[in-house]
Design a protein around this motif. Sequence first.
Motif, short mmCIF file in Angstrom:
data_model
loop_
_atom_site.label_atom_id
_atom_site.label_comp_id
_atom_site.label_asym_id
_atom_site.label_seq_id
_atom_site.Cartn_x
_atom_site.Cartn_y
_atom_site.Cartn_z
N ALA A 117 0.84 -1.21 0.00
CA ALA A 117 0.00 0.00 0.00
C ALA A 117 0.87 1.26 0.00
O ALA A 117 0.58 2.24 -0.70
CB ALA A 117 -0.93 -0.01 1.20
N GLU A 118 1.95 1.22 0.77
CA GLU A 118 2.84 2.38 0.84
C GLU A 118 3.60 2.57 -0.46
O GLU A 118 3.88 3.72 -0.86
CB GLU A 118 3.79 2.22 2.02
N GLU A 121 1.38 4.49 -2.60
CA GLU A 121 1.32 5.89 -2.19
C GLU A 121 2.55 6.66 -2.66
O GLU A 121 2.44 7.77 -3.20
CB GLU A 121 1.20 5.98 -0.67
#
Length: 237
Positions: A117-118, A121
């Motif tokens: 997920a990071e 981002e």
Amino acid sequence: MTEGESAQDGTGGRAAPIEQATAPSPVVAIRAAIVRGEFVPNQRLVEADLSAQFGASRAGVRAALLELANEGLVERMQNRGARVRAVSLAEAVEICEVRMVLEGLCAAKAAERVTSAEIGELTSIGTAMRSAVASGDVLGYSELNQRLHRRVREIADQETATAVLERLRAQSVRHQFKLAMHPGRPAVSLPEHLAIIEAVCAHDADAAERAARAHLRSVIGALREADDAGTGVRHLP
């Protein structure tokens, strides 16, 4: 319904009280004003004026100024109160040299710990940075710049390094905004930031550390170049 009252729930009982918005503490408010450039280097910080401006007690303002002096943002003067501490180019360069080591550490730690997920981002931040540079949105790029560095520190989860870096960045705030405004600087720093993102997302700790260090070396060169050009420098990229 006035502030502080609680709303009725649907059954005639009382719901949880509505929280009142609280003003930031004097130290938070004054620090933010210094970082935003509302107070300029060597400007006197008068307790009575700050008390009125921020709605705080004189004692609270006095304690805040002492704390900010310990952080290096404020300078106490013998029998003359306090003023915003000015940071010279030489000190700004020293700050960058320390940041080089710590930001390299954080980038390496982030590469080891980054999640899927990071990664998404950070990739999105990189895409937005490209768009900002292509469209000439210097202020937008500066904001993304800060966001990237902050997220890398957060992902690294190295609390000691993060605390030191936040303090150092605050001290050098006067050598930041104009550096971002220096002609051609965003185009130079963009590939440096993208290299950090690429290495972190690839879980390559060594490459991430090298990329972060290379970026800070570039910042040092830009600081000196901007000073030679007489432009001076507010959000270190």
